[in-house]
Design an enzyme around this catalytic site. Structure first.
Site, PDB file in Angstrom:
ATOM      1  N   HIS A  46      13.523   4.269   5.505  1.00  0.00           N
ATOM      2  CA  HIS A  46      13.836   4.839   5.798  1.00  0.00           C
ATOM      3  C   HIS A  46      12.283   5.440   7.097  1.00  0.00           C
ATOM      4  O   HIS A  46      12.613   6.551   7.225  1.00  0.00           O
ATOM      5  CB  HIS A  46      14.651   6.032   4.979  1.00  0.00           C
ATOM      6  CG  HIS A  46      13.334   5.875   4.395  1.00  0.00           C
ATOM      7  ND1 HIS A  46      11.691   6.463   4.183  1.00  0.00           N
ATOM      8  CD2 HIS A  46      13.432   6.217   3.102  1.00  0.00           C
ATOM      9  CE1 HIS A  46      11.503   6.527   3.030  1.00  0.00           C
ATOM     10  NE2 HIS A  46      11.913   6.678   2.395  1.00  0.00           N
ATOM     11  N   HIS A  54      13.465   7.697 -11.282  1.00  0.00           N
ATOM     12  CA  HIS A  54      13.650   8.026 -10.054  1.00  0.00           C
ATOM     13  C   HIS A  54      15.157   7.880  -9.621  1.00  0.00           C
ATOM     14  O   HIS A  54      15.052   6.623  -9.549  1.00  0.00           O
ATOM     15  CB  HIS A  54      12.463   7.281  -9.416  1.00  0.00           C
ATOM     16  CG  HIS A  54      12.717   8.153  -7.538  1.00  0.00           C
ATOM     17  ND1 HIS A  54      12.862   9.487  -7.497  1.00  0.00           N
ATOM     18  CD2 HIS A  54      12.435   7.962  -7.173  1.00  0.00           C
ATOM     19  CE1 HIS A  54      12.655   8.903  -6.387  1.00  0.00           C
ATOM     20  NE2 HIS A  54      12.095   8.286  -5.405  1.00  0.00           N
ATOM     21  N   GLU A  86      16.184   7.582  -6.493  1.00  0.00           N
ATOM     22  CA  GLU A  86      16.274   7.356  -4.661  1.00  0.00           C
ATOM     23  C   GLU A  86      17.043   6.363  -4.850  1.00  0.00           C
ATOM     24  O   GLU A  86      16.594   4.961  -6.142  1.00  0.00           O
ATOM     25  CB  GLU A  86      14.695   7.329  -4.519  1.00  0.00           C
ATOM     26  CG  GLU A  86      15.229   7.087  -2.409  1.00  0.00           C
ATOM     27  CD  GLU A  86      13.675   7.712  -1.333  1.00  0.00           C
ATOM     28  OE1 GLU A  86      12.540   7.802  -2.540  1.00  0.00           O
ATOM     29  OE2 GLU A  86      14.142   7.836  -0.207  1.00  0.00           O
ATOM     30  N   ASP A 116      16.366   3.450  -3.832  1.00  0.00           N
ATOM     31  CA  ASP A 116      16.098   2.201  -3.774  1.00  0.00           C
ATOM     32  C   ASP A 116      15.571   1.754  -5.205  1.00  0.00           C
ATOM     33  O   ASP A 116      15.455   0.377  -5.780  1.00  0.00           O
ATOM     34  CB  ASP A 116      14.625   1.771  -2.925  1.00  0.00           C
ATOM     35  CG  ASP A 116      13.654   3.017  -2.984  1.00  0.00           C
ATOM     36  OD1 ASP A 116      13.843   4.068  -3.548  1.00  0.00           O
ATOM     37  OD2 ASP A 116      12.667   3.129  -3.635  1.00  0.00           O
ATOM     38  N   HIS A 176       7.968  10.522  -6.525  1.00  0.00           N
ATOM     39  CA  HIS A 176       7.687  11.031  -4.682  1.00  0.00           C
ATOM     40  C   HIS A 176       9.229  11.450  -4.618  1.00  0.00           C
ATOM     41  O   HIS A 176       9.086  13.098  -3.681  1.00  0.00           O
ATOM     42  CB  HIS A 176       8.465   9.769  -4.286  1.00  0.00           C
ATOM     43  CG  HIS A 176       8.891   9.718  -2.953  1.00  0.00           C
ATOM     44  ND1 HIS A 176       9.734   8.781  -2.383  1.00  0.00           N
ATOM     45  CD2 HIS A 176       8.645  10.367  -1.702  1.00  0.00           C
ATOM     46  CE1 HIS A 176      10.416   9.039  -0.959  1.00  0.00           C
ATOM     47  NE2 HIS A 176       9.700   9.762  -0.280  1.00  0.00           N
ATOM     48  N   ASP A 204       7.076   4.926  -8.275  1.00  0.00           N
ATOM     49  CA  ASP A 204       6.980   4.747  -6.347  1.00  0.00           C
ATOM     50  C   ASP A 204       5.133   5.124  -6.763  1.00  0.00           C
ATOM     51  O   ASP A 204       4.690   4.740  -5.410  1.00  0.00           O
ATOM     52  CB  ASP A 204       7.450   6.049  -5.850  1.00  0.00           C
ATOM     53  CG  ASP A 204       9.091   5.977  -5.132  1.00  0.00           C
ATOM     54  OD1 ASP A 204       9.243   4.570  -5.263  1.00  0.00           O
ATOM     55  OD2 ASP A 204       9.678   7.398  -4.971  1.00  0.00           O
ATOM     56  N   TYR A 239       1.189   3.245   2.414  1.00  0.00           N
ATOM     57  CA  TYR A 239       2.435   3.939   2.218  1.00  0.00           C
ATOM     58  C   TYR A 239       2.503   5.085   1.304  1.00  0.00           C
ATOM     59  O   TYR A 239       2.575   6.101   1.307  1.00  0.00           O
ATOM     60  CB  TYR A 239       2.993   3.284   0.094  1.00  0.00           C
ATOM     61  CG  TYR A 239       3.436   3.685  -0.547  1.00  0.00           C
ATOM     62  CD1 TYR A 239       4.893   2.997  -0.672  1.00  0.00           C
ATOM     63  CD2 TYR A 239       2.810   4.093  -1.897  1.00  0.00           C
ATOM     64  CE1 TYR A 239       5.458   3.077  -1.272  1.00  0.00           C
ATOM     65  CE2 TYR A 239       4.039   4.127  -2.853  1.00  0.00           C
ATOM     66  CZ  TYR A 239       5.311   4.291  -2.751  1.00  0.00           C
ATOM     67  OH  TYR A 239       5.886   4.296  -3.233  1.00  0.00           O
ATOM     68  N   HIS A 295       7.102  -1.005  -6.045  1.00  0.00           N
ATOM     69  CA  HIS A 295       7.384  -1.755  -5.016  1.00  0.00           C
ATOM     70  C   HIS A 295       5.898  -2.102  -4.897  1.00  0.00           C
ATOM     71  O   HIS A 295       4.722  -1.521  -5.571  1.00  0.00           O
ATOM     72  CB  HIS A 295       6.890  -0.049  -4.108  1.00  0.00           C
ATOM     73  CG  HIS A 295       8.026   0.684  -3.918  1.00  0.00           C
ATOM     74  ND1 HIS A 295       9.681  -0.408  -3.283  1.00  0.00           N
ATOM     75  CD2 HIS A 295       9.050   0.839  -3.964  1.00  0.00           C
ATOM     76  CE1 HIS A 295      10.388   0.413  -2.774  1.00  0.00           C
ATOM     77  NE2 HIS A 295      10.592   1.915  -3.440  1.00  0.00           N
TER      78      HIS A 295
HETATM   79 FE1  FEO Z   1      11.305   7.801  -4.122  1.00  0.00          FE
HETATM   80 FE2  FEO Z   1      10.937   4.290  -4.036  1.00  0.00          FE
HETATM   81  O1  FEO Z   1      11.660   5.765  -3.770  1.00  0.00           O
END
Ligand code: FEO
Length: 395
Positions: A23, A77, A79, A81, A143, A162, A190, A223
């Site tokens: 993104h 979370h 989001e 991903d 996040h 995250d 990051y 991640h």
């Molecule tokens: Fe806030 Fe890895 O998504």
């Protein structure tokens, strides 16, 4: 291949080797979407993966257990991903319960429709899986507002979604499998691009972890690599970054049309280098804003230079300043410079934006008409010396 983290806890995520844009953030080393499977009386999947990688996730789960036997999904979370494979997982797993925060429940329903089997949890709640327990800790804005950490006390394992992540695709899953320089480089980038503006909330999250007395032997984010060799290292780095600690380092960021602003930038580099400080020279048409933010994060001083074009900033400089206004790096000295032909608004525009971000702006910035002459270069060196004094005064 799955990877064992602890007895009966496995990594079952996906590796996105070729991803180069997350993104708008340049991911030169790719990315991973980490999911974790806990085998106990209640079999539990912690987070899913980005939708195109769902079959990879399911294949890894199948190599350990029949997906139909999964009882719980923890959604730390929403989001995409991490939640992108949720509907496919629900279809595959059958009758399951999802644990998430109240905020996450609302977001999941907006994304995927009403009627999801969600049980909401808050800080201090826990669920017994059998021999293992999962405790929940809300970490709003780490996040997104819905975010939470999950913690397995029996294994001293923090599943941080995250938090403490890095965008890096590697064959090894752990910090001791990868060069420390690479991992910390990506962890800094990051943090700089996702979390800089959330520093007070990160301090709160770190305080909560301390107050709850969580003993941490391993941190498994969603991640990048898993911190098992030295989880304290990334906690210390987050503490330093969220306290806006930086190095005796100056980032000189600019763009140029006919090299006049570039000559000024190189003059600044010369003076700052002579003072013994670390310097980065970053031309914006050649350096992505996400890489620039990583350099800004640990710099005590920043210079931003732009020629004036059409009575405005050079577009790449405007782009960076817009990005910085969102991320709000703090506790830095800053100054503007740039060349112009006749109107010359850019330098003041930069200074004004830097003040809006609440940096310690040295004024006036330096302008050079057409090509910087000797007297204008003297001003450039004088501005650089003022920056050096400011940084020395910061201690
Ligand atoms: Fe806030 Fe890895 O998504």
């Amino acid at each position: 291949m799955t990877v064992k983290l602890k007895e009966n806890i496995y990594w079952v995520g996906a590796i996105d080797w070729t991803l180069r844009d997350f993104h708008g953030y340049v991911t030169g080393r790719g990315a991973t979407y980490n999911s974790y499977l806990i085998i106990d009386e209640k079999i539990t999947l912690v987070d899913t993966v980005k939708e195109p990688f769902c079959s990879e996730l399911l294949e890894r789960i199948r190599s350990i257990v029949d997906p139909g036997k999964i009882d719980y999904i923890i959604c730390n979370h929403i989001e995409k991903d991490h939640s992108g494979s949720l509907l496919a997982c629900l279809k595959e797993f059958g009758d399951v319960k999802i644990f998430s925060t109240k905020m996450a429940q609302a977001g999941l329903e907006k994304y995927y429709g009403p009627g999801l089997p969600v049980e909401t949890v808050k800080t201090g709640d826990s669920v017994k899986l059998g021999k293992k327990t999962v405790q929940f800790l809300e970490v709003p804005m780490l996040h997104w507002p819905d975010s939470m950490f999950s913690y397995v006390p029996e294994d001293k394992l923090l599943l941080s979604n995250d938090g403490f992540g890095q965008h890096i695709a590697t064959s090894g899953r752990f910090d001791d499998d990868v060069a420390e320089y690479e991992v910390m480089f990506e962890a800094r980038k990051y943090y700089a691009n996702l979390l800089t503006h959330l520093a007070p909330l990160i301090q709160n999250a770190l305080k909560k972890v301390t107050e709850l007395g969580l003993e941490i032997d391993m941190i498994a984010p969603c991640h990048g690599i898993i911190w098992r060799k030295d989880p304290g290292k990334i906690i210390q780095a987050y503490n330093d970054w969220s306290l806006h600690k930086a190095k005796d380092k100056v980032s000189v960021i600019y763009d140029t049309m006919w090299k006049s602003t570039e000559i000024m930038a190189k003059g600044i580099v010369e003076t700052i280098t002579d003072a013994g400080f670390e310097v980065r020279l970053l031309k914006l048409r050649e350096t992505h804003r996400s890489d620039v933010m990583a350099e800004i994060l640990d710099s005590k001083g920043i210079f931003i230079g732009s020629p004036t074009i059409h009575r405005q900033l050079f577009p790449t400089v405007a782009d960076l300043l817009c990005y910085m206004k969102g991320l709000k790096p703090q506790n830095k000295a800053a100054a503007a410079f740039g060349s112009f032909g006749w109107s010359g608004e850019a330098v003041q525009m930069i200074s004004d934006d830097l003040k809006e971000i609440k940096l310690d702006v040295i004024e006036p910035g330096v302008r050079a008409k057409y090509l910087p002459d000797e007297s204008e270069m003297k001003e450039v060196h004088a501005l650089s010396r003022t920056m050096i004094e400011k940084i020395r005064a910061m201690g």
